[in-house]
Design an enzyme around this catalytic site. Sequence first.
Site, short mmCIF file in Angstrom:
data_model
loop_
_atom_site.label_atom_id
_atom_site.label_comp_id
_atom_site.label_asym_id
_atom_site.label_seq_id
_atom_site.Cartn_x
_atom_site.Cartn_y
_atom_site.Cartn_z
N ASN A 206 9.26 -7.92 16.42
CA ASN A 206 9.94 -8.99 15.69
C ASN A 206 11.04 -8.39 14.92
O ASN A 206 10.81 -7.93 13.76
CB ASN A 206 9.08 -9.66 14.84
CG ASN A 206 9.48 -11.14 14.24
OD1 ASN A 206 10.34 -10.97 13.94
ND2 ASN A 206 8.67 -12.20 14.22
N PRO A 207 12.61 -8.59 15.32
CA PRO A 207 13.35 -8.21 14.66
C PRO A 207 13.66 -8.40 13.20
O PRO A 207 14.10 -7.83 12.41
CB PRO A 207 14.77 -8.60 15.53
CG PRO A 207 14.10 -8.66 16.82
CD PRO A 207 12.74 -9.27 16.73
N GLY B 210 7.79 1.34 10.10
CA GLY B 210 7.61 1.30 8.52
C GLY B 210 8.04 2.54 7.82
O GLY B 210 8.48 2.63 6.68
N GLU B 211 7.63 3.82 8.39
CA GLU B 211 7.98 4.95 7.61
C GLU B 211 9.32 5.35 7.55
O GLU B 211 10.05 6.04 6.74
CB GLU B 211 6.77 6.27 8.44
CG GLU B 211 5.48 5.60 8.23
CD GLU B 211 4.84 6.27 7.10
OE1 GLU B 211 5.15 6.23 5.95
OE2 GLU B 211 3.42 6.10 7.22
N ALA C 227 1.03 -1.00 14.56
CA ALA C 227 1.61 -2.04 15.35
C ALA C 227 1.48 -1.67 16.96
O ALA C 227 0.98 -2.50 17.59
CB ALA C 227 3.16 -2.21 15.13
N GLY D 45 0.78 -1.13 0.07
CA GLY D 45 -0.16 -0.01 0.10
C GLY D 45 0.69 1.27 -0.09
O GLY D 45 0.68 2.06 -0.82
N PHE D 46 1.85 1.26 1.10
CA PHE D 46 2.65 2.33 1.08
C PHE D 46 2.16 3.82 1.36
O PHE D 46 2.50 4.81 0.79
CB PHE D 46 3.80 2.27 -0.22
CG PHE D 46 4.25 1.01 -0.23
CD1 PHE D 46 5.04 0.54 0.63
CD2 PHE D 46 3.88 0.51 -1.55
CE1 PHE D 46 5.61 -0.91 0.16
CE2 PHE D 46 4.49 -0.79 -1.80
CZ PHE D 46 5.37 -1.56 -0.91
N LYS E 133 8.42 1.93 18.87
CA LYS E 133 8.01 3.16 18.26
C LYS E 133 7.80 2.62 16.82
O LYS E 133 7.95 1.60 16.50
CB LYS E 133 9.17 4.16 18.28
CG LYS E 133 9.51 4.51 19.75
CD LYS E 133 10.34 5.79 19.86
CE LYS E 133 11.67 5.44 19.59
NZ LYS E 133 12.42 6.70 19.98
N GLY E 134 7.40 3.66 15.93
CA GLY E 134 7.08 3.17 14.49
C GLY E 134 8.26 2.61 13.80
O GLY E 134 9.46 3.34 13.92
#
Lengths: 337, 167, 762
Positions: free
Chosen positions: C655-656, C728-729, C515, C244-245, C725-726
Amino acid sequence: MRDFSYLRAASTEEASQAAREAGAMLLAGGTTLLDLAKCGVAEPDTVIDITHLSGLGGIAVDANGAMIGALAKMGEVADDPLIKAAFPAVAESLSLAASQQLRNMATIGGNLLQRTRCTYFRDPAVFPACNKRNPGSGCSAMGGVTRNHAVLGTSEACIASNPGDLALALVAFDAVIETGSRKVAADDFFLLPGHTPEKETVLQPGEIITGISIPASAAAKNSTYLKVRDRQSYEFAAASAAVGLEFEMDGKTVRDIRVALGGVATKPWRARAVEKALIGKVLDLVAIEKATKLAMEGAVSHGDNHYKIDLAPRVIARAIMKVATSNVAPSNVGGLA
Amino acid sequence: MTRTIHLSLDINGERRELDVEPRVTLLDALRDHLALTGTKKGCDQGQCGACTCHVDDKRVLSCLTLAAQVEGRQVTTIEGLADENGVLHAVQSAFIEHDAFQCGYCTPGQIMSAVACIREGHAGSDAEIREYMSGNLCRCGAYNNIVVAVREAAKAVSAPARMVEVA
Amino acid sequence: MTIMEPRKHGDASDGMIGGRQSRFEGSLKVTGAATYALEYPAENLAHAILVQATIPAGKVVSVDKAAALAAPGVLMILTPEDDFGMTVATDWGGNRPDNQPYYPLPRDVKYNGEPIVAVVAESREQAFEAAKLICIRYEAAPHVASIADPKAGEGQVMDNLTTKWGDAEAAFAAAPVKIEGEYRTPREYHVAMEPHGLTAKWDGNELTIWEPSQWSHGMARTYSEWFNIPYEDVRLISPFIGGGFGSKGGALAHGAVAAFASRKLGRPIRLALTRPQNFTNYGGRAATYQSIKLGATEDGILQSIIHRGASETSTYATWPEQTGAATPILYKVENFSSQHRVVPVNSVTPGALRGPGKNPSSFGIESAMEELAYKLNMDPLDIRLKNYNDFDRQSNKPWSTRRLREALTEGAEAFGWSKRSHAPRSMREGKTLIGWGIGCGTFPVIQAPSEAMIRILGNGRVEVVSGAIDMGQGTYTILAQTAADVFGIPVDQVEVHLGDSRLPGAAIAGGSMLAGSILGAVHKAATAARDELIGLALSDAKSPLRDTGANTLAFAGGRITPPRGEGPSLTLPELMAALGREQLETTRNTLPDGASAEEQRQAWTTMAKVQGPTMGEFSMHSWCAHFAEVRVDEDFGTVRVSRMVSAFDCGRLYNPRLVESQWRGGIIMGIGQALLEEGLVDLRNGRTVNGNAGDYLVPTNSDIPDIQTISVGVPDYNASALGGKGVGEVGIVGVAASIANAVYHATGKRVRDLPITLEKLI
């Protein structure tokens, strides 16, 4: 895609006959035809599948040269050990083209007939004007985004570049395109756009490429294909060169050199001026730089594509240096190490 | 006028009969007519590799192949890769093991491409794997892990052959 | 959607929170069994395709559809003349005009590529061919093609994006060392591998939508508002999303067309956008430019930052791509001024694309910082450490956690930064120039509420149920890990149901907020379910654990035992059997206790409850530092990234293994942004001419080197319940600058406009 009827040809003759009908198109690998049919550029009424025909495949190499069947797949030829040994530029031009999936589909004959990647040509809904698609309608590319357009061989009707890789190698090494009825030198096979950009090759309706022969030569054996592009893989060339070189016995004077250019011209571009300037000369960096500039004589840019005029000679020069130093001791070649 | 033709295709070792318009691609035939949706449509114009499947054991793009063209040929899709007991192919296992995907949409194409890449002998080095897997775009950016998965699967696939040679 | 049989990996601890559990839904994805939106069969399906405007601005005067209607298989043609009877839905800001009609196929053309007509036929091929027969007559109006169009002008200042403290102009004027530059980023696109599209089906007044969605509840609300039907009557199903991004967070015009066509025709409709339509039917990242002035002392202490930025938006909505988003917080500076404008052009409204705002913002400030470093003859690492920001001067709040210093130093160590030769063009191998550069990144911690249900079944399986989505970030996996952790069971005893608006509500999978949010809800629900089970086990007459004298029970190793191990030990199914329970179901959310039903609805379907990074006591952000090595061909100007080390502070990693994959994904998209990606606009008609996957270049496997990632974070319990903390971005933020900086180091040429293509270097 337009609704079409599908005909699986039983013989080359049948295919040729059927292909003469208006609206009929030959289907080999399909990578150009189906792509253009989806873009709305190709609108066949009948598609004649020739991929099942026997006798049009195969690769044969001997001391005189190579004979490659029109239906041989690009990937097959790229990986052929004899082609690799006798015509490295041919094998490299193929393995640097497209992706392995496309190379497994596309045929050698079909590859020569691939159409330009001009985005204006490929978008008829938004850009109805295109002299290639619709003769006389004008050229949408001129005045538009022209980063990938040609600087050599352009006309007032068309600036679309030829996207081929293999075709350069064939033009460079005097390959002959064979159809059922005649043999045409590769360089004569492709046409300049002139006033008729819709006509890209000398093929007549129903005429089918049956094979390609490439004469063996020392230059072809000592050859390379160099492709420069934004992305490392899976992209058409910003500029590319097929180059082959043969030295005199002294190992530094040029006996034979072949140079063809891609990504910059409206057809696979044999740079004869460069060849002429170097034959009989001792190869050094000054001579190479001077000669490669000649390749751009008459070049016309359209804004975004001006960089090609600077880039292409550098690509040729690098390719020449590569073949000059590849199987000759560097000490034999003045100033090239 | 819309016409249909009857095709009898060999897909994953099974004979599949279908009536389609001649213009229907292998990709659309698989997804829309045969309920084999594992093969993905990413671009539908030969630019992404998501639709990769095998025809006569060679990897090809099903979006630029007419269904009619593959009559008489053997088609293998992602659904046909695991064995009849559901045991995953070494490449499939390696993709899970090395986290070689995220969203999963390019994955069947990547895997079909990787299986062929190894079979072709184009998995000899990481650089070669990268080049020969470049026809499969992955926008999630799993490329590093795809290279590892292909490299490791290539070892697993070739291991039995080596044992035979030694024996 | 039920996920079964996850593949186990490594030891049992991998299944716990923080473990390296392999992707829970992996076997479905590698076998082609994962079902994406267009892969659900529907009886009596018809296909719709869109016909797009070929002019950038004007009016549709007429649509001649006669020939198309007569074409084989055509069932219906929708045009601006159709009465859709739909109303405008709530926008991102939570605003909804009263009873304003919505025309998904408008008469007023606002951009080239806007959908104007829809053709519905028995097959997609038939619809496609019939569409070519449609003849649309327009009355053209003047247009502004892009931010580069001379007609575009300066745009409007966004007051809410204007920031200042100290006296930046005076401090800049007085600074002994100054640099000034203008940085540009082009239009960039998501290019998720799964194109947009949907299947819409009505059963009476109830609408089912199968559509890839980053936010099942939010999109379901939009559909319900469009059609003025109760929210409960819409069901949006999206268990797998092919990337999606940022592009799949909201329902779009094509969804409205498909749903409307389905109701009108009385048949399920599938509408798949073509790949080129994915470049015009929704917006990518807006083109931006920004000027930055930095003033510093002779020894490299920043005295002033002056930032002026602008981004494209459409003529009908304001979407700022905030070029000043990272500028105020990366470095310590006492005098600061930033302003952002939006420039309306005839394009589709831009949207969120990985690292919105922070991404172009970081390209500006991180390029400028290295320009300053070179001007001062300072090491780019040293200048960053020297100006390390001790607290957030914009909000005047302390950081919750900020381990950017560790990211810089540990990243530098792993990269071998100390071996660097400072002078530009000082590292080469033959014709190849080699350069190193740094780029820092940041992304705010955004918090939102979520809800989750835990269902313990009689057979001992534990189900996690949530409307949250997984587009590859790993939601399935980390939810399974959370439940496994709480119940002390292996992950393969857990099932996870996601991606359905009928399931408990969740935050959008966007802004890196999901998450932290959903794990909080799942952990809360699972803990509550476990507590309920403990209560039953200790009190129920049928329980073998009743008379052990324990006041609690331990859940570990798949068994439930009294804390000191005295007395019987039962498995989950044994305990459920003993209790005579077939299932035990517990739902919890992270809203304040006593939230009303309406508040709950609002929480899952709007942005009303979303909290920014400085709304509490702290300023909370993820941080990263990228170290890039590039190789530039001196003759050809081609740039290849040969090495990349990136160090991140994203707090605790759930989950690293999956986090590393997401970081790499962001970095790879950043490499594309730096070197390849650019939407090319034809100024004559506003058309993006390279709108396809062959001409809009994204990186291939060959473009990407091995990328080393390092985590330097520590748990941040202000940021989320479980300390993350976040993730993906932030991965993409700073990458482009690190590459541009490396290109400068290699070549001595500073490229300030992305992408860094070969013609800019030869």
